[in-house]
Scaffold this active site. Structure first.
Site, PDB file in Angstrom:
ATOM      1  N   ASP A  14      51.077  39.840  49.042  1.00 34.41           N
ATOM      2  CA  ASP A  14      52.534  39.847  48.968  1.00 34.41           C
ATOM      3  C   ASP A  14      53.135  38.920  50.030  1.00 34.41           C
ATOM      4  O   ASP A  14      52.545  38.718  51.091  1.00 34.41           O
ATOM      5  CB  ASP A  14      53.047  41.282  49.165  1.00 34.41           C
ATOM      6  N   HIS A  31      53.922  30.620  45.656  1.00 35.84           N
ATOM      7  CA  HIS A  31      52.783  31.091  44.856  1.00 35.84           C
ATOM      8  C   HIS A  31      51.648  30.069  44.890  1.00 35.84           C
ATOM      9  O   HIS A  31      50.470  30.433  44.954  1.00 35.84           O
ATOM     10  CB  HIS A  31      53.212  31.370  43.408  1.00 35.84           C
ATOM     11  N   LEU A 125      29.386  37.644  44.468  1.00 29.36           N
ATOM     12  CA  LEU A 125      30.610  38.402  44.767  1.00 29.36           C
ATOM     13  C   LEU A 125      31.277  38.739  43.443  1.00 29.36           C
ATOM     14  O   LEU A 125      31.375  37.887  42.559  1.00 29.36           O
ATOM     15  CB  LEU A 125      31.572  37.529  45.604  1.00 29.36           C
TER      16      LEU A 125
HETATM   17  C1  IPE Z   1      53.017  43.725  44.226  1.00 27.72           C
HETATM   18  O1  IPE Z   1      53.966  42.944  44.881  1.00 27.72           O
HETATM   19  C2  IPE Z   1      52.377  42.959  43.133  1.00 27.72           C
HETATM   20  C3  IPE Z   1      51.631  41.760  43.496  1.00 27.72           C
HETATM   21  C4  IPE Z   1      51.391  41.308  44.696  1.00 27.72           C
HETATM   22  C5  IPE Z   1      51.070  41.047  42.403  1.00 27.72           C
HETATM   23  P1  IPE Z   1      55.524  43.058  44.572  1.00 27.72           P
HETATM   24  O2  IPE Z   1      56.177  42.113  45.504  1.00 27.72           O
HETATM   25  O3  IPE Z   1      55.772  42.888  43.131  1.00 27.72           O
HETATM   26  O4  IPE Z   1      55.830  44.576  44.973  1.00 27.72           O
HETATM   27  P2  IPE Z   1      57.220  45.316  45.223  1.00 27.72           P
HETATM   28  O5  IPE Z   1      58.053  45.117  43.998  1.00 27.72           O
HETATM   29  O6  IPE Z   1      57.853  44.699  46.421  1.00 27.72           O
HETATM   30  O7  IPE Z   1      56.839  46.742  45.470  1.00 27.72           O
HETATM   31  C1  IPE Z   2      53.499  38.245  45.702  1.00 26.63           C
HETATM   32  O1  IPE Z   2      54.503  37.572  46.376  1.00 26.63           O
HETATM   33  C2  IPE Z   2      53.045  37.512  44.470  1.00 26.63           C
HETATM   34  C3  IPE Z   2      53.440  38.144  43.208  1.00 26.63           C
HETATM   35  C4  IPE Z   2      54.013  39.306  43.063  1.00 26.63           C
HETATM   36  C5  IPE Z   2      53.145  37.380  42.005  1.00 26.63           C
HETATM   37  P1  IPE Z   2      56.026  37.830  46.052  1.00 26.63           P
HETATM   38  O2  IPE Z   2      56.458  36.866  45.019  1.00 26.63           O
HETATM   39  O3  IPE Z   2      56.253  39.263  45.755  1.00 26.63           O
HETATM   40  O4  IPE Z   2      56.688  37.463  47.454  1.00 26.63           O
HETATM   41  P2  IPE Z   2      57.951  38.139  48.128  1.00 26.63           P
HETATM   42  O5  IPE Z   2      57.676  39.624  48.237  1.00 26.63           O
HETATM   43  O6  IPE Z   2      59.120  37.842  47.237  1.00 26.63           O
HETATM   44  O7  IPE Z   2      58.030  37.483  49.463  1.00 26.63           O
HETATM   45 MG    MG Z   3      56.756  40.849  46.884  1.00 26.43          MG
END
Ligand code: IPE
Ligand code: IPE
Ligand code: MG
Length: 251
Positions: A14, A31, A125
């Site tokens: 995240d 990303h 792995l």
């Molecule tokens: C969780 O992250 C899903 C992934 C990293 C793929 P999110 O950024 O979507 O989670 P919330 O919505 O903040 O809980």
């Molecule tokens: C996690 O990073 C990746 C996915 C959920 C695909 P985020 O896109 O949730 O990044 P933040 O939380 O907005 O920083």
């Molecule tokens: Mg996020």
């Protein structure tokens, strides 16, 4: 104390969006930077003897994001799959994808199937990508299968055990995650591996995923190595068991 190297590490990657925003870049740039980092973490995991690495790439709730971001994320997923499979295969990595694939494009479903087929006999792995995955979906699928078995008269409802449900879940053939890591500062599970994380050690860091490099990973592994996992027992029992193991090893 745990062995420094967990058998199975599960990560919520995240913080990509915030990483990009800090640099005034579009979210997709975050990303992309996140993918670069995945490469390093996978290589490190394969080299350090970790058996399984499960990465949360797209949750069943991420469809709520703006359609453009969703589309770009799936384009990136397809691209990375096509580009990386050869390198993963050479490194002896077995790749698989968990989650509901039915809404994916035919092209993506084919690329996933090919990558899984090509790497299925690799033993270095286990790399698991959770895409359109949700812990509640996983448990619901298992429950549905048990209900179907009961309806066919193969089992009686009162015979159902936790083990029977567990063996119908994604990852049933892998050890449960020993270590769960979430980057990006949030301290929640976000519908990840709900059942499988029952006894995982949890590690949260403020570090945003594109910045979560080998140093950060090693820090998480050290934290894990310093913990005592008790699984409901007392600390003395666990220490006693360890003494027993060490004594038998010395024999
Ligand atoms: C969780 O992250 C899903 C992934 C990293 C793929 P999110 O950024 O979507 O989670 P919330 O919505 O903040 O809980
Ligand atoms: C996690 O990073 C990746 C996915 C959920 C695909 P985020 O896109 O949730 O990044 P933040 O939380 O907005 O920083
Ligand atoms: Mg996020």
């Amino acid at each position: 104390m745990e062995s420094l190297i967990p058998r199975h590490v599960a990560i919520i990657m995240d913080g990509n969006g915030r990483w990009a925003r800090k640099r005034q870049l579009p979210r997709i740039a975050g990303h992309r930077a996140g993918v670069e980092n995945v490469r390093d973490i996978v290589r490190y995991s394969a080299e350090s003897g970790i058996e399984a690495l499960t990465l949360f790439a797209f949750s069943s709730e991420n469809w709520r994001r703006p359609p453009t971001e969703v589309r770009l994320l799936f384009e990136l997923f397809l691209l990375v799959l096509e580009q990386e499979v050869e390198r993963l295969d050479e490194a002896g990595v077995r790749l698989r994808v968990i989650g509901d694939r039915t809404p994916f494009s035919r092209k993506l479903r084919a690329a996933i199937a090919q990558a899984e087929e090509r790497t299925r006999d690799n033993g270095n792995l286990n790399l698991v990508i959770a895409a359109n995955y949700g812990g509640r979906w996983d448990i619901t699928e298992a429950a549905r299968d048990l209900a179907a078995c009961a309806a066919r008269g193969e089992i009686r409802p009162e015979e159902i055990t936790a083990e029977m449900l567990g063996e119908r879940l994604a990852l049933a053939d892998l050890p449960e995650p020993d270590l769960f890591i979430r980057s990006g500062g949030e301290q929640r599970i976000s519908n990840y591996l709900l059942w499988q994380l029952a006894y995982s050690e949890l590690y949260f860091t403020e570090c945003l995923w594109p910045d979560f490099g080998i140093d950060e990973f090693e820090r998480a592994l050290r934290s894990y190595g310093g913990r005592q996992r008790r699984f409901g027992m007392t600390g003395e029992q666990v220490a006693g068991e360890l003494d027993g193991v060490l004594a038998s090893e010395a024999d």
